[in-house]
Design a protein around this motif. Sequence first.
Motif, PDB file in Angstrom:
ATOM      1  N   TYR A  98       0.825  -1.206   0.000  1.00  0.00           N
ATOM      2  CA  TYR A  98       0.000   0.000   0.000  1.00  0.00           C
ATOM      3  C   TYR A  98       0.865   1.265   0.000  1.00  0.00           C
ATOM      4  N   HIS A 101       2.602   1.873  -3.228  1.00  0.00           N
ATOM      5  CA  HIS A 101       1.676   2.416  -4.219  1.00  0.00           C
ATOM      6  C   HIS A 101       1.448   3.913  -3.991  1.00  0.00           C
ATOM      7  N   THR A 102       1.298   4.313  -2.730  1.00  0.00           N
ATOM      8  CA  THR A 102       1.059   5.735  -2.466  1.00  0.00           C
ATOM      9  C   THR A 102       2.244   6.584  -2.911  1.00  0.00           C
ATOM     10  N   CYS A 105       1.932   6.547  -6.804  1.00  0.00           N
ATOM     11  CA  CYS A 105       0.614   6.877  -7.336  1.00  0.00           C
ATOM     12  C   CYS A 105       0.665   8.153  -8.186  1.00  0.00           C
ATOM     13  N   HIS A 107      -1.980   9.878  -8.996  1.00  0.00           N
ATOM     14  CA  HIS A 107      -3.037  10.800  -8.588  1.00  0.00           C
ATOM     15  C   HIS A 107      -2.485  11.803  -7.570  1.00  0.00           C
ATOM     16  N   TYR A 109      -4.220  13.307  -5.157  1.00  0.00           N
ATOM     17  CA  TYR A 109      -4.762  12.975  -3.841  1.00  0.00           C
ATOM     18  C   TYR A 109      -5.092  11.485  -3.817  1.00  0.00           C
ATOM     19  N   LEU A 110      -4.737  10.843  -2.748  1.00  0.00           N
ATOM     20  CA  LEU A 110      -4.929   9.396  -2.662  1.00  0.00           C
ATOM     21  C   LEU A 110      -6.393   8.993  -2.757  1.00  0.00           C
ATOM     22  N   ASP A 111      -7.298   9.842  -2.255  1.00  0.00           N
ATOM     23  CA  ASP A 111      -8.719   9.473  -2.308  1.00  0.00           C
ATOM     24  C   ASP A 111      -9.286   9.546  -3.728  1.00  0.00           C
ATOM     25  N   CYS A 113      -7.681   7.996  -6.173  1.00  0.00           N
ATOM     26  CA  CYS A 113      -7.088   6.819  -6.818  1.00  0.00           C
ATOM     27  C   CYS A 113      -7.938   5.578  -6.548  1.00  0.00           C
ATOM     28  N   GLU A 115      -7.115   2.469  -6.980  1.00  0.00           N
ATOM     29  CA  GLU A 115      -6.308   1.436  -6.328  1.00  0.00           C
ATOM     30  C   GLU A 115      -6.146   1.718  -4.839  1.00  0.00           C
ATOM     31  N   CYS A 116      -5.922   2.977  -4.492  1.00  0.00           N
ATOM     32  CA  CYS A 116      -5.819   3.346  -3.067  1.00  0.00           C
ATOM     33  C   CYS A 116      -7.143   3.057  -2.353  1.00  0.00           C
TER      34      CYS A 116
END
Length: 123
Positions: A98, A101-102, A105, A107, A109-111, A113, A115-116
């Motif tokens: 995880y 990936h962050t 990533c 994107h 912002y993670l929210d 994404c 996948e996130c």
Amino acid sequence: MRTIGEVAAELGIEAHVLRHWEQVGALTVRRDGNGYRSYDDDALEQARTVLKLRRVGLSLPEVTAAMAPKKSAAQAVVRAKIAALESEVGRAQQAITYLQHTVDCRHRYLDECPECAAFVREL
């Protein structure tokens, strides 16, 4: 024969730790004529075993059980610890996946994404 101080120094621990191990039944030590603890080679090896088992994550009750005379009882404790450690490894690997990936990533912002979001739902 060694004194408690000599054994503690050799193992890199404090003497009170050896006393505690003896008190809870994880270590058996002979006493000399004056009542002082006297560590022979067997007691030193037992102390090394207790120390190693503690360092790999067994609690003192687990150590005592793992050193039980009945091999089946000892194996049950060790198997349970192996299962617990494997579970921890699995959780750690999921965390690494995880977090990696962050870092990677694309994107902002993670929210945002998908996948996130999927990782979050797995928790």
